[in-house]
Design an enzyme around this catalytic site. Structure first.
Site, PDB file in Angstrom:
ATOM      1  N   LYS A 104       0.815  -1.237   0.000  1.00  0.00           N
ATOM      2  CA  LYS A 104       0.000   0.000   0.000  1.00  0.00           C
ATOM      3  C   LYS A 104       0.832   1.263   0.000  1.00  0.00           C
ATOM      4  O   LYS A 104       0.497   2.240  -0.633  1.00  0.00           O
ATOM      5  CB  LYS A 104      -0.963   0.047   1.170  1.00  0.00           C
ATOM      6  N   GLU A 128      -5.849  -5.378  -5.410  1.00  0.00           N
ATOM      7  CA  GLU A 128      -6.891  -5.667  -4.426  1.00  0.00           C
ATOM      8  C   GLU A 128      -6.309  -5.852  -3.020  1.00  0.00           C
ATOM      9  O   GLU A 128      -6.891  -5.425  -2.023  1.00  0.00           O
ATOM     10  CB  GLU A 128      -7.621  -6.953  -4.840  1.00  0.00           C
ATOM     11  N   ILE A 135     -11.101  -8.724   1.685  1.00  0.00           N
ATOM     12  CA  ILE A 135     -12.407  -8.195   1.286  1.00  0.00           C
ATOM     13  C   ILE A 135     -12.286  -7.602  -0.114  1.00  0.00           C
ATOM     14  O   ILE A 135     -11.457  -6.731  -0.334  1.00  0.00           O
ATOM     15  CB  ILE A 135     -12.894  -7.089   2.246  1.00  0.00           C
ATOM     16  N   LYS A 204      -4.149   3.464   2.376  1.00  0.00           N
ATOM     17  CA  LYS A 204      -5.276   2.709   1.826  1.00  0.00           C
ATOM     18  C   LYS A 204      -6.395   3.655   1.386  1.00  0.00           C
ATOM     19  O   LYS A 204      -7.021   3.463   0.344  1.00  0.00           O
ATOM     20  CB  LYS A 204      -5.786   1.719   2.874  1.00  0.00           C
ATOM     21  N   GLY A 301      -3.433 -11.127   7.133  1.00  0.00           N
ATOM     22  CA  GLY A 301      -3.180 -12.553   7.359  1.00  0.00           C
ATOM     23  C   GLY A 301      -2.728 -13.233   6.087  1.00  0.00           C
ATOM     24  O   GLY A 301      -2.936 -12.733   4.991  1.00  0.00           O
TER      25      GLY A 301
END
Lengths: 410, 410
Positions: A104, A128, A135, A204, A301
Site C-alpha cells: 500500500k 486488491e 475483502i 489505503k 493474514g
C-alpha cells in the site's frame, strides 16, 4: 495446454500464502482460465533457508535473473517498502508482465505512475490486496458499481488499530498493554507507528479515493490522527453512552472537492462498524442508486491477503485494462451527501457559558461532554483551549444517545 | 455513437426505478460502455395510466409488439409470477436479446433452462436482483471469488421477515402487530405467506446454491420454516441470553452433498447477523482461502433493486457468457466446514432425566432451555415430544452465552 508463468517477489507470510494457494488450487485456475498457472521463480532475501518449494522453481536474490527468464507473464509482489519494489515493478511492466501488488505504501505513492505505464504497455495491474486484505472492495468498486455514483467511502482499514481498540474495551486494558498483545499475536510490528498513527490507513484511503473518484485529495489537507490519544477513561465513557471508538478512514466528494480523514470516531449500535471487532476490516460504500452497502472480513493474514492476490491473478489474466479511473475523473457530478448536524464527544474542562454557539447535550463525567456544533464553531473553541480532546460521533439526529431519556440539553 | 436498445417489462416500483435510473445516469452508461443506452419500450398492464415517460417510448400491453421492434438488445424483466414471464424471456432470448430479471420465484424454477437457452443463443442473463436486492452478492460469487472454494453461504435474504423480527424485539410487539406494520410500510404484501413462511428466502437460497456449487439440493429435502412460530416470549428469552432471532437461509456442501435450510436461528453479539436490523439483508460467504466475508445492504426497494439490474445491464453488455456453473459442478473437492457441536434453544416441557444423550446447559425459564445435542439426538427427543419447539444457536464452543458465569451445566 498453454501455461501462465508467474514470479513471486518475497516469501514472507503473504508470498508464501500465494505460493501455497497456487499449488493447492491448480484445478480451479485451469477451470477458470483454461490455462495452467505455474510459479517459475521466487525472489528471496536468503537463498539458504529451508522453504519446501518445488525444485524446478528458480530461487534467487537477484531480480534481474527473474526478468531474464524466457517467458514471464505475471509478477506478484509481496515485499515491503517503496524501493526497490517500485523499480522492480516498472521493469516488469516494461517487459510486458502484468503486475499484482499488496504494497500500500508503494502503491499510494506510485500507483498512478504504474497504472499509466501499464496502460502504455498493454498490461494490467492488480492491487486488491493493498486495501482491506481479503475483502474484495477494490473489485467491487471497479467491477460491480459501474453506474452508481459513489459519494462516500468509510472504512476500518487497519486491523491492528481495531484489535487494540477492541482489546482495550473488552478487557479494560490500557493502550500500552493492548499494543503489547497485538505485537505478541503478530498483528503489530516492533515499531507500530505505521498502524497506530494511521499512516497505513491513510495510504489505503488514498488508493480508494483514486478508484472511487479518479483522484486523491492533496495529501497535506488530509486530517490524520492515530489511536494513541484514546485512553481507558475515554473508552469507558463511550461504553456508558453505548458508543464505541473505531479508527475510521473517510473519503467523500463534495462540490468537486475530495475530503478525506483518518481518525478515531465514535459509532453507535445502529452503525455496522460498531460490531467490527478484533483484526477485522470493514468498508462502507455510499452510492446514489443502491444506498449504503457494507463489506466486512479479514483485513490481513497469510491466506486472506493471498486470496486477494490470487483473485487478482484471474482478473489480470482475463481482463483488458480498465479505464474506469479516467471516466470518474471527467464525469461532472456533485457528491450527494446530505448535510447533517455534527455531534462530538469532548474531553477537557470547558466553561459552557463562554460558548453560546455550542449546544451542550449531555455531561458524561465532569470533564467529558456530548455536544452539537458545526466544525467551525468547534475549531473556535479549540483555538482557545487546544488541550481539549474531541471525537466525532457518527450519525444524525436519530442517534439513540440523543434520544434516550437522560440526554437532556444541559 | 451506437445505441443499446432496452425494453422494460413491468412499470411497478422496480421497473420505474430502472427507467428513472437509465434516464438520470445516461452519462455513466456512455462512459462505461462507449454506447448510449435507450429505453425503447415498456410493457404495462394499463396503458391509460399517467406515468411521466418519454413520448418516444413504446408503451404497450402486448409483449409481441415489443419483440417485433427492429432493434432490441436487452429485455429487463420486473414483473412477478412465473408465467407469462418465463415464456416472454424465452422468446426474448430466442430473438437474441440479453435478459435481466428480478423474479426469484421464476428464476429458481426456470433459471437453469434460461441459462442453457441463453448459452445456445450466445446471450447473457443478469439476475443479481433476484437475491439480496442491491447487495452485489451474485457478482461477488461469480466474478470476485473465482479461485476460492465456497463451503457455505448463510444469508438474511428476506427483508420483510427481518423487519418483523426487529420490530417484535425493539418494540416488544406481537407478531401480528409487527406484520401489520410491515404491511403499512409496504414491506409486506396483503398475503404475506411468501415472506413469512420462508418461500421467498428459499427461492433465493436455491439460486445461490446453483452459483456457488453448480447445483441445487433436492427441493424436498430442504428444511423450510417461517417465522410464525416466534412468539414475544421466545424473543424475550433470547434477549436475556443476549441472543437474537434471525431468519437465515443456509447452503453448504458436505461430502459432495448440498445441505440447505431456511429457518429462524439464534445468533449472538459476535455474529455479523446479530446487528442486521429492519429491512436490511446480509450474506455471509465462507470460502477456503479468504475465510468469512460478509456483505450487508438494502435488500429491497425501488432504487436498490434497480441498482442491481442497472449494474447487470453493464455486465451483460460487456461480458461473454460465464461458464462458472459448469466449472464448479465438475471440480472434485469436498466442503471444508469444521464439524462443530450443535447448540439449541428448546421450548417445551421436557423431563431431563429421560434424555441422557442431551447436555442441559442452561434453564432460561421453566420451559425454555439451552442444550447441546447432535441433530440425531434432538430428533429422537422430538420424535417422542413433537410439540417441542427448537432453534439452533449459531456458533461454536466460544459462544459467549456458554461461557458466562450463569451458564452452568444443569
Amino acid at each position: 495446454m498453454s501455461v501462465i508463468k508467474v514470479a513471486i517477489l518475497g516469501f514472507g507470510t503473504v508470498g508464501e500464502g500465494v505460493y501455497r494457494t497456487i499449488q493447492s488450487h491448480a484445478q480451479e485456475f485451469t477451470a477458470v482460465l483454461g490455462k495452467k498457472v505455474e510459479v517459475v521463480a521466487i525472489l528471496v532475501k536468503n537463498i539458504q533457508k529451508e522453504r519446501n518449494i518445488r525444485e524446478d522453481v528458480l530461487l534467487t536474490t537477484n531480480f534481474q535473473e527473474i526478468l531474464r527468464l524466457p517467458q514471464l507473464d505475471v509478477v506478484i509482489e509481496a515485499i515491503v517498502d517503496k524501493e526497490p519494489t517500485f523499480t522492480y515493478l516498472k521493469q516488469a511492466i516494461g517487459k510486458g508482465c502484468h503486475i499484482i501488488t499488496a504494497n500500500k505504501e508503494m502503491f499510494a505513492h506510485h500507483g498512478k505512475e504504474l497504472l499509466d505505464l501499464a496502460k502504455e504497455n498493454g498490461v494490467s495491474v492488480g492491487y486488491e490486496a493493498t486495501v482491506a486484505g481479503g475483502i474484495p472492495v477494490i473489485q467491487t468498486l471497479r467491477q460491480l458499481l459501474n453506474i452508481n455514483r459513489v459519494s462516500q467511502i468509510q472504512g476500518i482499514l487497519n486491523g491492528t488499530s481495531n484489535f487494540i481498540l477492541s482489546e482495550m474495551r473488552e478487557k479494560k486494558q490500557s493502550f500500552a498493554e493492548s499494543l503489547r498483545q497485538a505485537q505478541a499475536k503478530g498483528y503489530a510490528e516492533a515499531d507500530p507507528t505505521n498502524d497506530i498513527e494511521g499512516f497505513d490507513a491513510f495510504y489505503k484511503a488514498m488508493i480508494l479515493s483514486r478508484i472511487a473518484f479518479g483522484e486523491e485529495p492533496d495529501w497535506q489537507t488530509v486530517e490524520r490522527q492515530g489511536i494513541t490519544a484514546i485512553t481507558s477513561e475515554l473508552i469507558e465513557a463511550a461504553e456508558k453512552l453505548k458508543l464505541r471508538f473505531k479508527h475510521v478512514a473517510s473519503i467523500s466528494k463534495e462540490d468537486e472537492q475530495i475530503i478525506a480523514s483518518v481518525k478515531p470516531i465514535l459509532v453507535g449500535d445502529e452503525n455496522p462498524f460498531y460490531h467490527v471487532e478484533g483484526a477485522e476490516n470493514a468498508v462502507n460504500v455510499h452510492s446514489d442508486i443502491v444506498g449504503r452497502i457494507t463489506l466486512q472480513g479479514p483485513g490481513a493474514g497469510m491466506y486472506p491477503t493471498a486470496s486477494a492476490m490470487i483473485e487478482d491473478l484471474v482478473y489480470v489474466c482475463q481482463s483488458k485494462l480498465n479505464s474506469r479511473q479516467n471516466i470518474k475523473k471527467t464525469a461532472d457530478w456533485r457528491g450527494q451527501i446530505r448535510k447533517q448536524k455534527d455531534y462530538w464527544l469532548l474531553q477537557g474542562f470547558v466553561e459552557k457559558t463562554k460558548h453560546p454557539e455550542i449546544t451542550w447535550l449531555d455531561e458524561v463525567t465532569d470533564s467529558i461532554f456530548i455536544i452539537e456544533a458545526g466544525k467551525e464553531d468547534l475549531k473556535g473553541l479549540l483555538g482557545r483551549q487546544p488541550e481539549i480532546c474531541y471525537f466525532q460521533i457518527l450519525g444524525d439526529e436519530n442517534l439513540p444517545i440523543l434520544n434516550k431519556p437522560t440526554a437532556t440539553v444541559i
